[in-house]
Scaffold this motif. Structure first.
Motif, PDB file in Angstrom:
ATOM      1  N   MET A   1     -10.106  -0.458 -39.384  1.00  0.00           N
ATOM      2  CA  MET A   1     -10.318  -0.750 -38.336  1.00  0.00           C
ATOM      3  C   MET A   1      -9.484  -1.571 -37.085  1.00  0.00           C
ATOM      4  O   MET A   1      -9.631  -1.937 -35.899  1.00  0.00           O
ATOM      5  CB  MET A   1     -11.547  -1.511 -38.946  1.00  0.00           C
ATOM      6  CG  MET A   1     -13.354  -1.090 -39.793  1.00  0.00           C
ATOM      7  SD  MET A   1     -12.940   0.682 -38.829  1.00  0.00           S
ATOM      8  CE  MET A   1     -12.466   1.965 -39.718  1.00  0.00           C
ATOM      9  N   THR A   2      -9.219  -2.408 -38.433  1.00  0.00           N
ATOM     10  CA  THR A   2      -7.777  -3.130 -37.572  1.00  0.00           C
ATOM     11  C   THR A   2      -6.618  -2.643 -36.647  1.00  0.00           C
ATOM     12  O   THR A   2      -6.541  -3.007 -35.074  1.00  0.00           O
ATOM     13  CB  THR A   2      -7.253  -4.654 -37.849  1.00  0.00           C
ATOM     14  OG1 THR A   2      -6.201  -3.814 -39.248  1.00  0.00           O
ATOM     15  CG2 THR A   2      -8.382  -5.786 -38.814  1.00  0.00           C
TER      16      THR A   2
ATOM     17  N   ILE B   1     -15.742  -4.356 -41.513  1.00  0.00           N
ATOM     18  CA  ILE B   1     -16.076  -3.097 -42.014  1.00  0.00           C
ATOM     19  C   ILE B   1     -15.513  -2.257 -43.364  1.00  0.00           C
ATOM     20  O   ILE B   1     -14.543  -2.744 -43.289  1.00  0.00           O
ATOM     21  CB  ILE B   1     -16.602  -2.152 -40.380  1.00  0.00           C
ATOM     22  CG1 ILE B   1     -16.770  -2.024 -39.432  1.00  0.00           C
ATOM     23  CG2 ILE B   1     -17.052  -0.533 -41.010  1.00  0.00           C
ATOM     24  CD1 ILE B   1     -18.918  -2.171 -39.775  1.00  0.00           C
TER      25      ILE B   1
ATOM     26  N   GLU C   1      -7.994  -4.483 -46.094  1.00  0.00           N
ATOM     27  CA  GLU C   1      -8.828  -3.193 -45.911  1.00  0.00           C
ATOM     28  C   GLU C   1      -8.644  -1.752 -46.802  1.00  0.00           C
ATOM     29  O   GLU C   1      -9.713  -1.450 -47.023  1.00  0.00           O
ATOM     30  CB  GLU C   1      -8.515  -3.102 -44.053  1.00  0.00           C
ATOM     31  CG  GLU C   1      -8.367  -3.809 -43.073  1.00  0.00           C
ATOM     32  CD  GLU C   1      -8.754  -3.102 -41.893  1.00  0.00           C
ATOM     33  OE1 GLU C   1      -8.906  -2.958 -40.876  1.00  0.00           O
ATOM     34  OE2 GLU C   1      -7.360  -3.866 -41.144  1.00  0.00           O
TER      35      GLU C   1
ATOM     36  N   MET D   1     -17.727  -7.316 -35.581  1.00  0.00           N
ATOM     37  CA  MET D   1     -17.685  -5.733 -35.003  1.00  0.00           C
ATOM     38  C   MET D   1     -18.942  -5.233 -36.655  1.00  0.00           C
ATOM     39  O   MET D   1     -17.573  -5.360 -38.120  1.00  0.00           O
ATOM     40  CB  MET D   1     -15.996  -5.205 -35.197  1.00  0.00           C
ATOM     41  CG  MET D   1     -16.106  -5.649 -33.873  1.00  0.00           C
ATOM     42  SD  MET D   1     -16.856  -4.997 -32.854  1.00  0.00           S
ATOM     43  CE  MET D   1     -16.054  -2.828 -32.735  1.00  0.00           C
TER      44      MET D   1
ATOM     45  N   PHE E   1     -17.321   3.592 -35.094  1.00  0.00           N
ATOM     46  CA  PHE E   1     -16.124   1.421 -34.187  1.00  0.00           C
ATOM     47  C   PHE E   1     -15.600   1.677 -33.034  1.00  0.00           C
ATOM     48  O   PHE E   1     -15.680   1.114 -32.483  1.00  0.00           O
ATOM     49  CB  PHE E   1     -14.687   1.192 -35.343  1.00  0.00           C
ATOM     50  CG  PHE E   1     -14.451   0.184 -35.394  1.00  0.00           C
ATOM     51  CD1 PHE E   1     -15.329  -1.149 -36.377  1.00  0.00           C
ATOM     52  CD2 PHE E   1     -13.697   0.311 -34.444  1.00  0.00           C
ATOM     53  CE1 PHE E   1     -14.626  -1.740 -36.453  1.00  0.00           C
ATOM     54  CE2 PHE E   1     -13.052  -1.056 -34.876  1.00  0.00           C
ATOM     55  CZ  PHE E   1     -14.140  -2.173 -35.823  1.00  0.00           C
TER      56      PHE E   1
ATOM     57  N   SER F   1     -13.375  -8.021 -38.448  1.00  0.00           N
ATOM     58  CA  SER F   1     -13.748  -6.736 -38.660  1.00  0.00           C
ATOM     59  C   SER F   1     -14.085  -6.684 -40.310  1.00  0.00           C
ATOM     60  O   SER F   1     -14.066  -7.108 -40.994  1.00  0.00           O
ATOM     61  CB  SER F   1     -12.815  -5.273 -38.933  1.00  0.00           C
ATOM     62  OG  SER F   1     -13.653  -4.476 -39.633  1.00  0.00           O
TER      63      SER F   1
ATOM     64  N   MET G   1      -8.269  -1.488 -33.494  1.00  0.00           N
ATOM     65  CA  MET G   1      -8.159  -2.395 -32.657  1.00  0.00           C
ATOM     66  C   MET G   1      -7.499  -2.305 -31.851  1.00  0.00           C
ATOM     67  O   MET G   1      -6.761  -2.737 -30.539  1.00  0.00           O
ATOM     68  CB  MET G   1      -8.516  -3.641 -33.234  1.00  0.00           C
ATOM     69  CG  MET G   1     -10.607  -3.325 -33.440  1.00  0.00           C
ATOM     70  SD  MET G   1     -11.626  -4.907 -33.453  1.00  0.00           S
ATOM     71  CE  MET G   1     -10.412  -5.562 -35.686  1.00  0.00           C
TER      72      MET G   1
ATOM     73  N   VAL H   1      -9.882  -9.552 -41.165  1.00  0.00           N
ATOM     74  CA  VAL H   1     -11.039  -8.944 -41.333  1.00  0.00           C
ATOM     75  C   VAL H   1     -12.033  -9.797 -42.578  1.00  0.00           C
ATOM     76  O   VAL H   1     -10.791 -10.262 -42.988  1.00  0.00           O
ATOM     77  CB  VAL H   1     -10.298  -7.333 -42.047  1.00  0.00           C
ATOM     78  CG1 VAL H   1      -9.182  -7.281 -42.934  1.00  0.00           C
ATOM     79  CG2 VAL H   1     -11.648  -6.803 -43.146  1.00  0.00           C
TER      80      VAL H   1
ATOM     81  N   TYR I   1     -15.800  -0.557 -29.903  1.00  0.00           N
ATOM     82  CA  TYR I   1     -14.925  -1.243 -30.117  1.00  0.00           C
ATOM     83  C   TYR I   1     -14.717  -1.330 -28.121  1.00  0.00           C
ATOM     84  O   TYR I   1     -14.405  -1.657 -27.598  1.00  0.00           O
ATOM     85  CB  TYR I   1     -14.254  -1.308 -30.819  1.00  0.00           C
ATOM     86  CG  TYR I   1     -12.946  -1.872 -30.172  1.00  0.00           C
ATOM     87  CD1 TYR I   1     -12.904  -3.590 -30.511  1.00  0.00           C
ATOM     88  CD2 TYR I   1     -11.993  -1.689 -30.057  1.00  0.00           C
ATOM     89  CE1 TYR I   1     -11.741  -4.734 -30.262  1.00  0.00           C
ATOM     90  CE2 TYR I   1     -10.774  -2.375 -29.592  1.00  0.00           C
ATOM     91  CZ  TYR I   1     -10.382  -3.730 -29.324  1.00  0.00           C
ATOM     92  OH  TYR I   1      -9.937  -4.457 -29.342  1.00  0.00           O
TER      93      TYR I   1
ATOM     94  N   PHE J   1      -6.611 -10.477 -34.644  1.00  0.00           N
ATOM     95  CA  PHE J   1      -7.788  -8.945 -35.559  1.00  0.00           C
ATOM     96  C   PHE J   1      -7.557  -9.782 -36.893  1.00  0.00           C
ATOM     97  O   PHE J   1      -6.154  -9.620 -37.368  1.00  0.00           O
ATOM     98  CB  PHE J   1      -7.250  -8.180 -34.916  1.00  0.00           C
ATOM     99  CG  PHE J   1      -6.605  -7.217 -33.117  1.00  0.00           C
ATOM    100  CD1 PHE J   1      -8.079  -7.022 -32.813  1.00  0.00           C
ATOM    101  CD2 PHE J   1      -6.022  -6.760 -32.825  1.00  0.00           C
ATOM    102  CE1 PHE J   1      -7.966  -7.006 -31.596  1.00  0.00           C
ATOM    103  CE2 PHE J   1      -6.292  -6.720 -31.083  1.00  0.00           C
ATOM    104  CZ  PHE J   1      -6.916  -6.929 -31.154  1.00  0.00           C
TER     105      PHE J   1
ATOM    106  N   SER K   1     -18.115   2.617 -39.322  1.00  0.00           N
ATOM    107  CA  SER K   1     -17.000   3.007 -39.347  1.00  0.00           C
ATOM    108  C   SER K   1     -16.136   4.641 -38.470  1.00  0.00           C
ATOM    109  O   SER K   1     -15.897   4.619 -37.614  1.00  0.00           O
ATOM    110  CB  SER K   1     -15.950   3.230 -40.245  1.00  0.00           C
ATOM    111  OG  SER K   1     -16.387   4.880 -40.811  1.00  0.00           O
TER     112      SER K   1
END
Length: 338
Positions: free
Chosen positions: A116-117, A105, A186, A77, A84, A103, A120, A134, A88, A132, A81
């Protein structure tokens, strides 16, 4: 892998797609802009964001999100953000069971304060058994496309998933380390963009190297303080995704966020600065989301607070610097020190 879906055909998404396709991996690069995708298909090159790098035969493009993610073993991805969650959510029904979702991002959703995770996980269909993670680190997209030696980190809660993605992305010029600290990576990735805008402001005000070094060091302390409060591991912030990415973004001329800061420091308004930018500077929105997050957690972050005042309340850059230096004197200690 049978197929990798790269969701986002901007500078970074294209660079990562090129990296994988050059390894002989089958990659489908998606973008929501049908005209942009048509140009990519016709030119076999991203002349807007990564000119001079022709697409290998293994790299295909599409504006169909369903077609991109269908039967993909790994979905990367790479969309801003603020969009996002919607992307998704739209892609999820077509993702295959057991897919690895990465991710790439660097931001936090303003409305929810989620990484982002976390988004998700919240949107997840448990029946799909997705994993998931990053990918982050000091990595300007143009230098990756040019095959400049680069090192990054990939983090998953499951070590085997991290090692799979590590092998997938590693080349003789792109070295990938693994970590289990998803949230720490993240938070580092998001907050370093805020500090990079501040670094640009200092440069725009013609402050010297002393100022930049102080800002990076104290900025790292704030990143670590927020990251630990979110459950991150302290050592993460001294690694590639922490200190490494922070130094790159605060000092590199290719940094979009530092460029915004330079324009602000030279006297432009935020609107004027952003109007001159061709690509998204995530740090502007991230300043708001991280400020809200830190306030909710009760984490004191003086640099972040001043950046929020500059970007969203029109505070003069010089006044923000003076206020930072007039704070009560303190002892320098661990990440809990304010």
């Amino acid at each position: 892998m049978n197929k990798i879906a790269m969701i986002g055909a901007g500078s970074w998404g294209t660079a990562l797609a090129l990296l994988l396709a050059r390894k002989g991996m089958p990659v489908v690069l998606w973008d929501h802009d049908a005209d942009h995708v048509a140009r990519l298909a016709a030119d076999r090159e991203n002349k807007r964001y990564q000119p001079g790098h022709p697409f290998p035969a293994e790299l295909q493009v599409t504006d169909s999100l369903a077609a991109a993610v269908k039967q993909a073993d790994c979905v990367v991805m790479v969309v801003p953000s603020h969009g996002f969650r919607a992307v998704y959510r739209a892609a999820l029904p077509e993702m295959q069971q057991g897919a690895l979702v990465v991710s790439a991002i660097k931001g936090i959703e303003i409305e929810s304060g989620m990484t982002m995770t976390q988004i998700m996980q919240a949107e997840n269909d448990a029946n799909k058994r997705l994993q998931f993670g990053v990918l982050s680190g000091p990595s300007f997209a143009s230098e990756v496309a040019e095959r400049q030696p680069t090192a990054v980190t990939v983090a998953f809660a499951e070590p085997q998933a991290a090692e799979t993605v590590q092998r997938l992305f590693s080349t003789d010029y792109f070295r990938v380390y693994t970590s289990g600290d998803v949230i720490g990576l993240e938070i580092s990735a998001a907050m370093k963009n805020v500090i990079a805008i501040a670094a640009g402001i200092c440069d725009g005000l013609n402050y010297g190297l002393n100022t930049r070094a102080a800002l990076i060091t104290r900025g790292l302390a704030e990143i670590a303080r927020l990251g630990v409060a979110m459950g991150g591991e302290p050592q993460t912030f001294a690694g590639l995704g922490g200190l490494g990415d922070l130094v790159l973004t605060c000092t590199g001329n290719l940094s979009r966020n530092r460029t915004v800061g330079l324009k602000l420091g030279s006297g432009l308004s935020l609107e004027q600065a952003l109007s001159e930018m061709k690509m998204v500077a995530e740090g502007v929105k991230t300043t708001k989301s991280c400020y809200q997050l830190a306030s909710g957690l009760g984490v004191e972050m003086p640099i972040l607070e001043q950046m929020h005042q500059i970007l969203y309340h029109g505070k003069l850059c010089q006044d923000a610097v003076v206020e930072l230096f007039q704070r009560d004197l303190k002892q320098e200690a661990d990440v809990a020190n304010r």
